[in-house]
Design an enzyme around this catalytic site. Structure first.
Site: not given
Length: 257
Positions: A13, A91
């Site tokens: 990201h 994550e």
């Protein structure tokens, strides 16, 4: 018998304010992209705009979804493609270290006599637990890619068995005439553990010019990794990788332009 061969492009990201400030986000802090992060996502989208994707998968966290949406918006082949949001791609959890400085976690790891990537803060997710999520996602990915693009194994001479084209520094390196290409947008610690799993357990060879330190380093914001995977059906009917190769890792040409 191999039944599918496809390219896998993994993108981290874009930057968030937490990234800029050197703070850990993990799972509890679902922050949006910063202005710089949005620009990075746009640059990644422009870099990949003419690369053909057939499938898109993304972490269910906001910073990853925003990055994927920008890339897909600018890609010439993604119009109408389903963007599959999968929590298996989120994550790593850093437990009590989330919201604190990365330097704090380094100090905690040092005090415990461990390297920072291998250290697990209290209430956090171990690398082994993240690896289980990587393996789980690969199974879902194999099932989807075989369902969408596989063959029955009687077409051994199919183009899927063609050699991987040489790397020339192009956005479509390694893709060649492969009929299937998955885009995955995820996170830094997750990608580092995934790459390590590919190399150490799936025996993925290192691309020319790379070493272990580079392979296992943290992927930069909107950094790009690409692998070529061949899937086979085992005797028990399950799907497994038959071969894997790495085209490149952590490429950030689009950010430096």
């Amino acid at each position: 018998m191999s039944i599918a061969k496809f390219a896998l492009t993994i993108v981290r990201h874009g930057e968030t304010q937490y990234n800029k400030d050197g703070l850990l986000q993990g799972q509890a802090i679902d922050s949006p992209l910063s202005d710089i992060g949005m620009q990075q996502a746009y640059s990644a989208g422009q870099y990949l705009k003419d690369v053909k994707f057939t499938n898109v998968f993304v972490s269910d966290m906001l910073r990853a979804r925003q990055t994927a949406e920008v890339i897909v918006k600018h890609n010439s082949s993604c119009s109408g493609l389903e963007m599959v949001s999968d929590p298996l791609l989120k994550e790593r959890s850093f437990g009590i270290a989330e919201g604190r400085r990365v330097e704090d976690m380094r100090n905690m790891a040092q005090a415990a006599g461990q390297s920072c990537p291998d250290f697990t803060p209290p209430e956090g997710e171990t690398p082994e637990q993240v690896k289980l999520r990587v393996k789980g996602f690969l199974q879902l990915l194999f099932q989807r890619m075989v369902a969408d693009h596989g063959h029955d194994g009687d077409q051994g001479g199919a183009p899927q068995d063609a050699p991987t084209p040489p790397v020339q520094g192009r956005a479509d390196d390694g893709v060649g005439s492969l009929p299937a290409h998955a885009l995955v947008v995820s996170h830094g610690a997750y990608i580092r553990i995934a790459v390590r799993y590919f190399v150490e357990e799936l025996q993925c060879p290192l691309p020319k010019g790379s070493d272990m330190a580079h392979m296992f380093s943290l992927c930069p914001n909107t950094g790009i990794c690409r692998f070529i995977l061949t899937v086979k059906r085992s005797e028990d009917g399950s799907l497994a990788h038959a071969a894997i190769s790495c085209v490149f890792v952590h490429r950030g040409d689009h950010v430096r332009q």
